[in-house]
Design an enzyme around this catalytic site. Structure first.
Site, PDB file in Angstrom:
ATOM      1  N   HIS A 122       0.812  -1.220   0.000  1.00 54.48           N
ATOM      2  CA  HIS A 122       0.000   0.000   0.000  1.00 54.48           C
ATOM      3  C   HIS A 122       0.838   1.259   0.000  1.00 54.48           C
ATOM      4  CE1 HIS A 122       0.499  -0.254   4.446  1.00 54.48           C
ATOM      5  NE2 HIS A 122       0.393   1.051   4.399  1.00 54.48           N
ATOM      6  N   HIS A 143      -1.520  11.038   6.033  1.00 55.42           N
ATOM      7  CA  HIS A 143      -1.620   9.910   6.976  1.00 55.42           C
ATOM      8  C   HIS A 143      -1.036  10.292   8.339  1.00 55.42           C
ATOM      9  CE1 HIS A 143      -1.430   5.942   8.658  1.00 55.42           C
ATOM     10  NE2 HIS A 143      -0.153   5.732   8.403  1.00 55.42           N
TER      11      HIS A 143
END
Ligand code: MN
Length: 261
Positions: free
Chosen positions: A75, A81
């Site tokens: 990923h 994030h």
């Protein structure tokens, strides 16, 4: 000129002098998952919910809907994030030209086999640069550790004991240096995350996430087949979902590399 370049690339792909290496681990209900300690929340893995399977609900078609965390399997980590990058790009804002670029591979599989807590240092990156040239502007640094060998086994992949997970990565100074003093686009690893297993103890904690995402760079995790790439000269293509507001996404990662022909 550009047409000539693309034409010769097509010829090289057809003839086998350039081939496609799949850097992606298979994604399934068994894909190993990051495990955070209490009191932190954890991500779900993949679950499939059948919509129809050649039955009364859809006689000629089979399809499912998926339940999956953004950060599962091979990923992509987007800047938003991490708290240091929270005002940075989400997945949908990542420009496509940053998803295709040169890749170099630093092979520390021998070191990581001997010491699962092995950490790459700035000096080691500089040694690599002395031999192979500078890290590529607009490209990727891929750290090979041999950890892809454990990618089908959650316990071996996380390698956790009472002292936490033990997996290789980067020391804090290397993370800061890569983020702030190099022109790379991002870093890719074979482990469950870009930070080492013990990085929760580092100063700052999780320095790869802290510095890399805080500087607008990207992470790629759980990569496969780095052993099939040369130290320099491959072209990496990462294709995360264009998920609006997304912080990460399972991603198909491919490389163009010299073939055997
Ligand atoms: Mn992630």
């Amino acid at each position: 000129m550009a047409a000539d370049t693309l034409s010769s690339l097509i010829g090289a792909l057809t003839g086998g002098s350039v081939h496609i290496v799949d850097l992606t681990q298979p994604l399934s209900e068994q894909t190993p998952l990051l495990q955070l300690p209490e009191p932190f929340a954890n991500t779900p893995g993949l679950r499939r919910h059948e919509i129809s399977n050649f039955d009364d609900r859809g006689p000629a078609w089979s399809w499912s809907w998926l339940e999956i965390g953004e950060h599962v399997g091979t990923h992509f980590d987007a800047p938003n994030h991490w708290i240091t990058g929270r005002d940075g790009e989400d997945l949908a804002a990542v420009p496509p030209h940053r998803l295709v670029g040169p890749a170099v591979v630093i092979d520390k599989s021998a070191e990581a086999t001997k010491n699962p807590d092995y950490l790459l240092t700035v000096d080691e990156v500089k040694e690599f640069e002395a031999e192979h040239g500078p890290l590529p502007e607009g490209g990727w640094l891929l750290l090979r550790t041999g950890w892809d060998a454990y990618a089908a086994d959650q316990a071996a992949f996380l390698n956790a004991s009472e002292t936490g997970p033990h997996t290789p990565g980067f020391d804090a100074e290397c993370a800061r240096w890569l983020a702030h003093e190099t022109a790379i686009t991002g870093v890719g690893v074979e482990t469950v995350g870009t930070d080492a297993g013990q990085a929760y103890r580092f100063e700052p904690a999780f320095p790869m996430h802290n510095f890399l995402l805080g500087s607008g760079k990207y992470g790629l995790t759980q990569l496969a087949n780095l052993a099939a790439l040369p130290a320099t000269g491959a072209v990496l293509i990462a294709a995360p979902l264009k998920l609006v507001g997304g912080t990460g996404s399972p991603t198909r990662v491919l490389a163009l590399a010299p073939g055997t022909e």
